[in-house]
Design a protein around this motif. Structure first.
Motif, PDB file in Angstrom:
ATOM      1  N   ALA A   1     -39.810  27.523   4.527  1.00  0.00           N
ATOM      2  CA  ALA A   1     -39.570  27.178   5.905  1.00  0.00           C
ATOM      3  C   ALA A   1     -38.084  27.428   6.451  1.00  0.00           C
ATOM      4  O   ALA A   1     -37.125  27.101   5.769  1.00  0.00           O
ATOM      5  CB  ALA A   1     -39.901  25.884   6.191  1.00  0.00           C
ATOM      6  N   THR A   2     -37.988  28.485   7.341  1.00  0.00           N
ATOM      7  CA  THR A   2     -36.805  28.824   7.626  1.00  0.00           C
ATOM      8  C   THR A   2     -36.369  27.948   8.925  1.00  0.00           C
ATOM      9  O   THR A   2     -37.208  27.981   9.921  1.00  0.00           O
ATOM     10  CB  THR A   2     -36.686  30.396   8.192  1.00  0.00           C
TER      11      THR A   2
ATOM     12  N   ARG B   1     -31.116  23.022   4.462  1.00  0.00           N
ATOM     13  CA  ARG B   1     -31.714  24.020   4.926  1.00  0.00           C
ATOM     14  C   ARG B   1     -32.059  24.991   3.648  1.00  0.00           C
ATOM     15  O   ARG B   1     -33.192  25.854   3.791  1.00  0.00           O
ATOM     16  CB  ARG B   1     -30.456  24.820   5.497  1.00  0.00           C
ATOM     17  N   GLU B   2     -31.426  25.083   2.452  1.00  0.00           N
ATOM     18  CA  GLU B   2     -31.698  25.771   1.554  1.00  0.00           C
ATOM     19  C   GLU B   2     -32.856  25.272   0.758  1.00  0.00           C
ATOM     20  O   GLU B   2     -34.146  26.031   0.113  1.00  0.00           O
ATOM     21  CB  GLU B   2     -30.359  25.940   0.514  1.00  0.00           C
ATOM     22  N   CYS B   3     -33.301  23.940   0.795  1.00  0.00           N
ATOM     23  CA  CYS B   3     -34.023  23.101   0.138  1.00  0.00           C
ATOM     24  C   CYS B   3     -35.421  23.577   1.177  1.00  0.00           C
ATOM     25  O   CYS B   3     -36.429  24.084   0.517  1.00  0.00           O
ATOM     26  CB  CYS B   3     -34.096  21.794   0.281  1.00  0.00           C
ATOM     27  N   PHE B   4     -35.393  23.585   2.270  1.00  0.00           N
ATOM     28  CA  PHE B   4     -36.712  24.094   3.082  1.00  0.00           C
ATOM     29  C   PHE B   4     -36.838  25.729   2.891  1.00  0.00           C
ATOM     30  O   PHE B   4     -38.052  26.097   2.965  1.00  0.00           O
ATOM     31  CB  PHE B   4     -36.566  23.573   4.546  1.00  0.00           C
TER      32      PHE B   4
ATOM     33  N   VAL C   1     -43.124  23.373  10.967  1.00  0.00           N
ATOM     34  CA  VAL C   1     -42.904  24.222   9.955  1.00  0.00           C
ATOM     35  C   VAL C   1     -42.375  23.357   8.773  1.00  0.00           C
ATOM     36  O   VAL C   1     -42.741  23.586   7.587  1.00  0.00           O
ATOM     37  CB  VAL C   1     -41.929  25.495  10.270  1.00  0.00           C
ATOM     38  N   ALA C   2     -41.496  22.742   9.014  1.00  0.00           N
ATOM     39  CA  ALA C   2     -41.017  22.050   7.805  1.00  0.00           C
ATOM     40  C   ALA C   2     -41.885  20.874   7.107  1.00  0.00           C
ATOM     41  O   ALA C   2     -42.114  20.886   5.928  1.00  0.00           O
ATOM     42  CB  ALA C   2     -39.646  21.179   8.342  1.00  0.00           C
ATOM     43  N   CYS C   3     -42.678  20.190   8.029  1.00  0.00           N
ATOM     44  CA  CYS C   3     -43.808  19.458   7.374  1.00  0.00           C
ATOM     45  C   CYS C   3     -44.834  19.959   6.712  1.00  0.00           C
ATOM     46  O   CYS C   3     -45.125  19.648   5.707  1.00  0.00           O
ATOM     47  CB  CYS C   3     -44.423  18.615   8.688  1.00  0.00           C
TER      48      CYS C   3
END
Length: 114
Positions: free
Chosen positions: A87-88, A79-82, A36-38
């Motif tokens: 992306a949670t 975390r806020e960046c993603f 998800v992050a990628c």
């Protein structure tokens, strides 16, 4: 996943269903959240970017997301960046990201790590 290497036994219930233990579930969750992050990063940065353009854009994002202006990004800022990219990520997954490949884990993520 059906063969558990730690206990060297078949992990199916005889009907084709895989029996997962907590460690295996954590690994699957970690991989899913990493995917998800990628995807979020790829969509945010865009396709067909060169290394220099990606680095420049990543630096811009880093500076913007470094909420306290410390020059490093902590777990909550990452975390806020993603989250801002759609992306949670769970805190344990963010913590795992923080533990991997940082120049100085005590300081957090520096722009070169990002």
């Amino acid at each position: 996943l059906a063969y558990n290497k730690r206990v060297a036994e078949d992990r199916t219930n005889g009907e084709g269903a895989i029996i997962l233990d907590e460690e295996m579930l954590w690994d699957v969750r970690m991989l899913a959240e990493r995917e998800v992050a990628c995807r979020a990063l790829y969509q945010f940065l865009g396709p067909n970017l060169t290394g220099d353009v990606v680095r420049a854009k990543a630096k811009e994002v880093f500076i913007e997301m470094d909420a306290d202006g410390s020059g490093t990004m902590d777990e909550e800022e990452l975390r806020e960046c993603f989250l801002s990219m759609g992306a949670t990520l769970s805190l344990p997954v963010v913590q795992r990201f923080m533990d991997q490949g940082l120049r100085d884990p005590e300081k957090g993520i520096q722009v070169e790590d990002f």
